[in-house]
Write a protein that holds these residues in place. Structure first.
Motif, PDB file in Angstrom:
ATOM      1  N   PHE A   1       0.852  -1.195   0.000  1.00 26.82           N
ATOM      2  CA  PHE A   1       0.000   0.000   0.000  1.00 26.82           C
ATOM      3  C   PHE A   1       0.881   1.236   0.000  1.00 26.82           C
ATOM      4  O   PHE A   1       1.906   1.276   0.702  1.00 26.82           O
ATOM      5  CB  PHE A   1      -0.908   0.016   1.234  1.00 26.82           C
ATOM      6  CG  PHE A   1      -1.950  -1.047   1.227  1.00 26.82           C
ATOM      7  CD1 PHE A   1      -3.163  -0.843   0.582  1.00 26.82           C
ATOM      8  CD2 PHE A   1      -1.718  -2.257   1.852  1.00 26.82           C
ATOM      9  CE1 PHE A   1      -4.133  -1.834   0.572  1.00 26.82           C
ATOM     10  CE2 PHE A   1      -2.689  -3.242   1.848  1.00 26.82           C
ATOM     11  CZ  PHE A   1      -3.903  -3.044   1.205  1.00 26.82           C
ATOM     12  N   GLU A   2       0.456   2.245  -0.697  1.00 21.63           N
ATOM     13  CA  GLU A   2       1.311   3.424  -0.822  1.00 21.63           C
ATOM     14  C   GLU A   2       1.583   4.120   0.500  1.00 21.63           C
ATOM     15  O   GLU A   2       2.580   4.824   0.635  1.00 21.63           O
ATOM     16  CB  GLU A   2       0.722   4.406  -1.840  1.00 21.63           C
ATOM     17  CG  GLU A   2      -0.666   4.903  -1.534  1.00 21.63           C
ATOM     18  CD  GLU A   2      -1.185   5.880  -2.596  1.00 21.63           C
ATOM     19  OE1 GLU A   2      -2.300   5.653  -3.076  1.00 21.63           O
ATOM     20  OE2 GLU A   2      -0.470   6.832  -2.933  1.00 21.63           O
ATOM     21  N   GLY A   3       0.732   3.903   1.497  1.00 21.64           N
ATOM     22  CA  GLY A   3       0.922   4.562   2.785  1.00 21.64           C
ATOM     23  C   GLY A   3       1.920   3.877   3.696  1.00 21.64           C
ATOM     24  O   GLY A   3       2.138   4.344   4.815  1.00 21.64           O
ATOM     25  N   GLY A   4       2.501   2.763   3.253  1.00 24.41           N
ATOM     26  CA  GLY A   4       3.563   2.178   4.048  1.00 24.41           C
ATOM     27  C   GLY A   4       3.271   0.815   4.650  1.00 24.41           C
ATOM     28  O   GLY A   4       4.047   0.323   5.470  1.00 24.41           O
ATOM     29  N   ASN A   5       2.183   0.176   4.253  1.00 27.39           N
ATOM     30  CA  ASN A   5       1.821  -1.106   4.831  1.00 27.39           C
ATOM     31  C   ASN A   5       1.995  -2.265   3.858  1.00 27.39           C
ATOM     32  O   ASN A   5       1.959  -2.080   2.638  1.00 27.39           O
ATOM     33  CB  ASN A   5       0.359  -1.074   5.299  1.00 27.39           C
ATOM     34  CG  ASN A   5       0.180  -0.174   6.489  1.00 27.39           C
ATOM     35  OD1 ASN A   5      -0.018   1.031   6.324  1.00 27.39           O
ATOM     36  ND2 ASN A   5       0.308  -0.735   7.680  1.00 27.39           N
TER      37      ASN A   5
END
Lengths: 244, 244, 244, 244
Positions: free
Chosen positions: C174-178
């Motif tokens: 995921f682009e948010g870091g997950n």
């Protein structure tokens, strides 16, 4: 017939030519006995290969035309060239199925695929073997009851030094006091590997209907889902991924 | 002594009070017999709990003070409350070790942790059991030889309907023709679960030195590596992660 | 048509009736959207069931006529009766396939089958999700490239508290870091369980061709290999084995 | 000091002598940097070995005196002799721990132990790496939070072609869109193998406290539980078991 599963049955084919007792049980060799019962299934297109052929009968043209390779070997493991063993391993990682039978636990391709000693305990004592089906839902156990028996076989015993199987389909009981994980399945690369314990050359094991059923089931299970021919080249040529 | 492993040995404690033969083998109950040999290890601080106590001897104060819980049950599984079973499951997922002994394959906490039927085949026939060590490097097998035997035990047989163990430490052989995965280890949540097969109430199994060694090893193995008390609350309160 | 795979698509069907935005994406409900694309495959015979029907649409007659059950639920997990959840679990252990979609990680049947908290981290942030194919040879990944993307989805993150999957088919970025194990396969009893992460109700995820392909592949993979109707009864009626 | 864990840190030690930028980060070589921080733990007794030494610094006297072997290699994998690689593999199967660091995914001992291509995707793009702890209870993750980050590292991406790990301790997220199973643990023979992804030679990764903690934890985890010196000889000398 392009959709048939192309099966190659490999045998070192030594015992049958050196031992009259074995020859009596398998007059054309263990490989032909196996190919014969596989040929009765219209889904399979079997051929055979043996140690004494050029490239042990497994040149690139044969390997690239094989969906599932069965292997029987015992006293001549060391006579298999490292090059052919490496080529078999590579093809399995690309997607080919590989089925190691009985003493093939020590064959070069299987040992390369496992990475372990593949050692085990054994004795020849004409013992009864009872194979319990541990994973009843596994395709390799299709059509079997809770267990089946072989009246006399060579005894194998734990510790079988392999990586923990992805599925342990069968566990054997021997009257002399041993147990053995007799049907072990692994995923390796894009390919599938199955080890099946029974099949000592001095017993008519490959004429047994249940054994034939297991091997036939295993061929269907091990048939490629996908082939990834480039997988072995990644060793030297890794493709960078795009930046988002 | 704050560093001792806090062990709670749970027993339904019914057979020993209803059957003179069982009482003769375990005069203080199976739980006390187990706690006694565990107490000989200075690393362990054992206590016991039984079905007929308030909250079956497992109120929150006891569970939160327990590192490893051993469980023996057989004829009274249904008398264990769902609330206590759920509390045990939750504590295991937070990090507590759980060791299910013999017929505890059907106890509520174990069944909840496995998610499967946990069924098996069995018979009482005074058979010899030989337990083969399949994973010789596993801490639970420390100090054992290639196998050990119990002269007479209840027979269990496959199919043992559990999720494939993370490690199959022992496989049993029974003279009557059965095999059984007798020592099975799983990771669940932050906790560890071990199932150990022997221990029928009519045999002096828990007095056997090898059985005691296995159980003692299992306690050390199952002791918490980390406790994550909030894990069960995540069911209702999930924390959003920060944006990078 | 007796050989068709009988698929039941279950949906709690609440969001679509309470939220106009969701209703716009799935006018007939998520269940009908899924059943519609499955119906395009002549091998499948899909039907639907919802929470508000009698027995949640899953009476014994439906369960016994279902080969593969898909489950979407989110805000109404607690309104599913324990009896129906137990019946679904039992049927899976007998051989039925079960596919948990997105927030069904917390549905009762899945939690019962896993035995763990099934918790995870999450946030709603309209992030891009890229699903990497980790097991390219797995049937559920058939026809996919090295990865596929969804332009916007709810974010899920590890630790996903489930037993280690037998196969981890997809891992999401995921682009948010997950990261998240987005496609997880387990064998339980005689049945197969697949968890597939995407499918938040506010996105048109189930209209995505790759998502449809995965779900369709998963139905084929989860279809019963064998049905063992007696498995749940073993809890109370264990058959002794014959003496040799 | 007989009870100290004897650690040998192996490095091909080529980059540091050919590239000034790498030498600036690791003036004494990556091996000495790792040995230095391991030496701070009184439980460890580290030494180093390099490619250009006799027998690559790993003669039988060193291997038999090593509990855990760490391996860093990249551009000179082919210069490691097959004999030494086979000796390392054999020692691992006897019980020695083996930790492959970063580009050692392609080193000969690791590839022999895995049996697969060990290929992966990669690029050098100075990306941020976030390592998520998937198995919080695993000893290798002791003392870590839910994740830790490295500000810049080489990017690795799935498909990482290894056998499914027995435990997947870490999964990495990279800002460029990739995921990778960054901490993978396997049991092989009597030994343990851990692969840890970070550690490209152009970044100060081995000076990072979290990386040091993981490697230190991994040494403790990989230390032998038991040594079975005869295991490799079983290849040629299998002991028959006694008849009951």
């Amino acid at each position: 017939m392009a959709n048939k599963i192309r099966v190659t049955v490999w045998n070192e084919f030594v015992h049958e030519r050196e031992d009259a007792g074995v020859a009596k049980i398998y007059p054309k060799g263990i490989h032909e006995a196996i190919a014969d019962f596989l040929a009765r299934d219209p889904a399979y297109s079997p051929r055979t290969a043996t140690l004494d052929q050029v490239d042990h009968g497994l040149p690139p043209t044969v390997l690239s035309d094989t969906d599932v390779l069965l292997w029987w070997g015992h006293m001549a493991h060391d006579r298999v060239s490292d090059e052919i063993a490496a080529a078999v391993q590579r093809r399995v990682l690309e997607g080919m199925g590989f089925i190691a039978l009985h003493s093939a636990h020590f064959c070069k391709p299987f040992m390369r695929l496992m990475g372990t000693n593949c050692s085990l305990a054994w004795r020849e004592a004409d013992e009864r073997e009872r194979l319990w089906v541990v994973e009843r839902g596994h395709p390799i156990a299709a059509g079997l009851g809770p267990y089946f028996e072989l009246p006399r076989e060579e005894t194998y015993g734990e510790r079988f030094d392999v990586p923990q199987p992805d599925s342990t389909v069968f566990i054997s009981w021997f009257e002399g006091g041993n147990v053995f994980r007799s049907g072990c399945a692994w995923e390796r690369g894009a390919g599938r590997v199955f080890y099946f314990r029974p099949g000592h050359e001095t017993y008519p094991t490959f004429h047994d209907p249940n054994v034939q059923r297991v091997i036939s089931n295993a061929v269907a299970w091990a048939a490629p889902r996908v082939m990834i021919p480039g997988a072995h080249e990644c060793l030297h040529e890794i493709v960078p991924l795009e930046r988002i």
